[in-house]
Structures are given as structure tokens and as C-alpha cells.
Design an enzyme around this catalytic site. Structure first.
Site, PDB file in Angstrom:
ATOM      1  N   GLY A  86       6.727  -2.105  -4.663  1.00  0.00           N
ATOM      2  CA  GLY A  86       6.857  -1.272  -3.475  1.00  0.00           C
ATOM      3  C   GLY A  86       5.805  -0.172  -3.382  1.00  0.00           C
ATOM      4  N   HIS A  87       5.742   0.425  -2.210  1.00  0.00           N
ATOM      5  CA  HIS A  87       4.714   1.414  -1.909  1.00  0.00           C
ATOM      6  C   HIS A  87       4.798   2.637  -2.821  1.00  0.00           C
ATOM      7  CE1 HIS A  87       7.368   4.072   0.796  1.00  0.00           C
ATOM      8  NE2 HIS A  87       8.132   3.098   0.336  1.00  0.00           N
ATOM      9  N   ASN A  88       3.623   3.112  -3.227  1.00  0.00           N
ATOM     10  CA  ASN A  88       3.457   4.291  -4.074  1.00  0.00           C
ATOM     11  C   ASN A  88       4.039   4.139  -5.482  1.00  0.00           C
ATOM     12  OD1 ASN A  88       3.559   5.832  -1.096  1.00  0.00           O
ATOM     13  ND2 ASN A  88       2.037   6.610  -2.544  1.00  0.00           N
TER      14      ASN A  88
ATOM     15  N   ARG B 147       0.840  -1.202   0.000  1.00  0.00           N
ATOM     16  CA  ARG B 147       0.000   0.000   0.000  1.00  0.00           C
ATOM     17  C   ARG B 147       0.874   1.251   0.000  1.00  0.00           C
ATOM     18  NH1 ARG B 147      -4.042   0.492   3.182  1.00  0.00           N
ATOM     19  NH2 ARG B 147      -4.323  -1.747   3.403  1.00  0.00           N
TER      20      ARG B 147
ATOM     21  N   SER C  35       7.875   4.095  -4.899  1.00  0.00           N
ATOM     22  CA  SER C  35       7.680   5.267  -5.761  1.00  0.00           C
ATOM     23  C   SER C  35       8.335   5.138  -7.121  1.00  0.00           C
ATOM     24  CB  SER C  35       8.194   6.529  -5.058  1.00  0.00           C
ATOM     25  OG  SER C  35       7.496   6.749  -3.846  1.00  0.00           O
TER      26      SER C  35
END
Length: 329
Positions: A242-244, A221, A262
Site C-alpha cells: 500500500g501507499h507510503n 505510489r 503507511s
């Protein structure tokens, strides 16, 4: 047992029959293992040499094939043998696991959840508060879908998968066994008091339509907003997102590859097996990353990258050739 004539098969793939066979076709199989009632395929001219010793009575082949089928054998010539063979496989595909009842009595479905028509929920599944399942969703045993998630129509979720709170999965998706959608991102910072302080991950995951995610893969998330997978993305087994991170449409990630936090992928990006992409990196539309490569910076649209650290493919091949010559001196 299902069986089809060569004409039946051709009606599906819409190719051109060369030769003929009296056998009814009972199954698809690879060239070297096929029996005389089975159909195989030749997707590349380099495999023509295996046809002579194959017992298959028929094969789906590309139009540029240069061999003849032989006695009581037939080819179906098509523009793309791989795509045509996928249609043949659908003809012979066995039925999926059956449900005796639409919602198994051991499933736990919160009273506030909304369940669409035709949706089936297997044994020991958990459907949390305010979850919305569209029409004709299939939830196999031991799936967990936590609070306020939405699952689009005709999506299939296989056993052991966890969709954590507030995540959204589109229509016609497939989540294979034990994949995890919406686990916390890997967010820690050095802290004098705690050693490593955990950074709260308060975002979610948003998955588009027609996305497939392989077994034991994880989509974290977002720390703030959403980790996003665009329509038509295909994710292999054992992949980490990975996140974002944000994936455009129709991206492919092969097994053991990973995106740090990201990362942004354009449309149609292909990432080979065991490749890794550094955080806050952008890969443009149509970029290809070779297997085992490590990407440490942005990549312009259309480029192919190889190596660790990754460089343009031509440069990498030159470097490897020079190293090989040096090693042989």
C-alpha cells in the site's frame, strides 16, 4: 546438451565428494523424477528415505547426511544444500528469450529518453519522456515505462509490467510479468456531494537494488512522498504493497500477502502467504509473520506472530491447543 562430471559440479559448489559415478550429469531434477544421468539434492534429513528408490546418479546433500550414496552414485556434501543447488541450477539454466535487435522497430521510445549502453527494448514497449534506462537493462515486449522514471543498470522488466510516472527502480532488479509499480494508492473519503471523494496520490515509488517483484504484484505510489522498498527485498506473486509503506532491506513477502497504507517494515522482515498488515503499523527488524495471520498493531523486533488477530507464536500455539482439547471433550 550440457553435461558435467561430478568433479565439474564440485568445482562450482566447493563441497566434498563421497562415492563416485561414471555418469556425466545432464540435468538437475527432484529425487523421485530423476533419471540416472541427473543430479538431485537432499536439503533435509527427512528426505533421506527417498534416496534408495531414486535413479539419480548424484545428489547435493547437507553435511549431516547419514546415508551412503550407493553403487555408481555420488554425494557432494556441503554446508547448505539449498544454496549449493542454486549454483547447479545456474549451470543448466537455459538462455533467456533472445532479441534480434537491441531496440525493436515497434517499440516507442521518446526522443528525450536516455538509453544506456547494452540496453535492449522489446516489441511494443513504451518508453516515455525523460525516462532514464541504465546500462544493460532488459525490457521485454509490451512493457510500459512512463514519464521521468529511472531504471538502474542490469535490471530486467518482463512483459506486461507498468512502471508509472516518476517512479525509480534500482540496479539488478527483476520485475516479473504484469506487476505494477506506482499505481494510485487506495485513497477515498466520504463526501456529501460525491459519496466518496478520491484523494490525489502525488508521490511515487522508490525501489532499491537487487529487488525482485513477482508476477501480478502491485506497489502503490505514496500519497505525499514515496513508497520505498529497500535493497534486496523479495516480493512474491500477487502481493499488495500500500501507499507510503516503507520496507527495510532484505524483506520477504510471500504470495497473497498485503500491506495496507503507511506500514513500516524493519530489515529482514518475513511475511508469510496471505498475511495482512494493518495500516500505520510498524514491524521491527527480523519479525516473522505466519501465513494467514492478521497484524493489527506494532510488533517488536525479532518476534514471531501467528493467528488472526496475530499474537506471539507461543501464545497462539497455546490457544490452539486449548481449543483443540475443548473441542475433543
Amino acid at each position: 546438451m550440457r553435461n558435467y562430471s561430478i568433479e565439474d559440479i564440485n568445482n562450482v559448489v566447493k563441497g566434498t565428494i563421497v562415492g563416485n559415478t561414471s555418469h556425466l550429469i545432464t540435468a538437475p531434477e527432484q529425487l523421485e523424477l530423476a533419471k540416472e544421468t541427473e543430479i538431485s539434492f537432499i536439503g533435509n534429513k527427512k528426505y533421506e528415505k527417498y534416496w534408495q528408490n531414486s535413479k539419480a546418479c548424484a545428489a547435493i546433500v547437507n553435511e549431516d547426511i547419514s546415508i551412503e550414496p550407493g553403487e555408481n552414485k555420488a554425494f557432494i556434501k556441503v554446508k547448505n544444500a539449498d544454496l549449493a543447488m542454486s549454483l547447479v541450477l545456474e549451470l543448466f539454466a537455459p538462455e533467456p528469450p533472445q532479441f534480434a535487435t537491441d531496440i525493436h522497430p515497434t517499440a516507442v521510445v521518446d526522443a528525450s529518453a536516455k538509453i544506456g549502453a547494452g540496453t535492449r527494448i522489446g516489441a511494443n514497449a513504451y518508453i516515455g519522456p525523460n525516462v532514464v534506462l541504465g546500462e544493460n537493462v532488459t525490457i521485454y515486449p509490451n512493457v510500459t515505462i512512463l514519464d521521468e522514471c529511472t531504471i538502474g543498470s542490469h535490471t530486467t522488466i518482463w512483459s506486461g509490467t507498468v512502471v508509472r510516472e516518476r517512479c525509480h527502480v534500482g540496479a539488478h532488479c527483476i520485475l516479473h510479468p504484469n506487476c505494477t509499480i506506482g499505481a494510485d494508492g487506495f485513497g477515498f473519503r466520504p463526501c456529501p456531494e460525491k459519496g466518496l471523494a478520491k484523494i490525489p496520490q502525488i508521490g511515487n515509488v522508490v525501489i532499491g537494488n537487487y529487488v525482485e517483484i513477482g508476477a501480478n504484484s502491485s506497489v502503490d505510489r505514496g500519497k505525499f512522498s514515496s513508497t520505498i522498498l529497500g535493497d534486496g527485498c523479495k516480493i512474491d506473486n500477487l502481493v499488495q504493497i500500500g501507499h507510503n509503506s516503507v520496507l527495510g532491506k532484505f524483506c520477504i513477502m510471500a504470495g497473497n500477502s498485503g500491506l495496507a497504507g503507511s506500514v513500516t517494515l524493519g530489515n529482514g522482515v518475513i511475511i508469510g502467504g496471505s498475511a495482512s498488515i494493518k495500516d500505520h503499523t510498524t514491524l521491527g527488524d527480523g519479525v516473522t509473520i505466519g501465513a494467514g495471520s492478521g497484524v493489527t498493531g506494532d510488533v517488536e523486533a525479532g518476534k514471531t506472530m501467528l493467528g488472526y488477530p496475530a499474537v506471539e507464536a507461543r501464545t497462539a500455539l497455546k490457544q490452539w491447543a486449548i481449543l483443540k482439547r475443548m473441542a475433543n471433550q
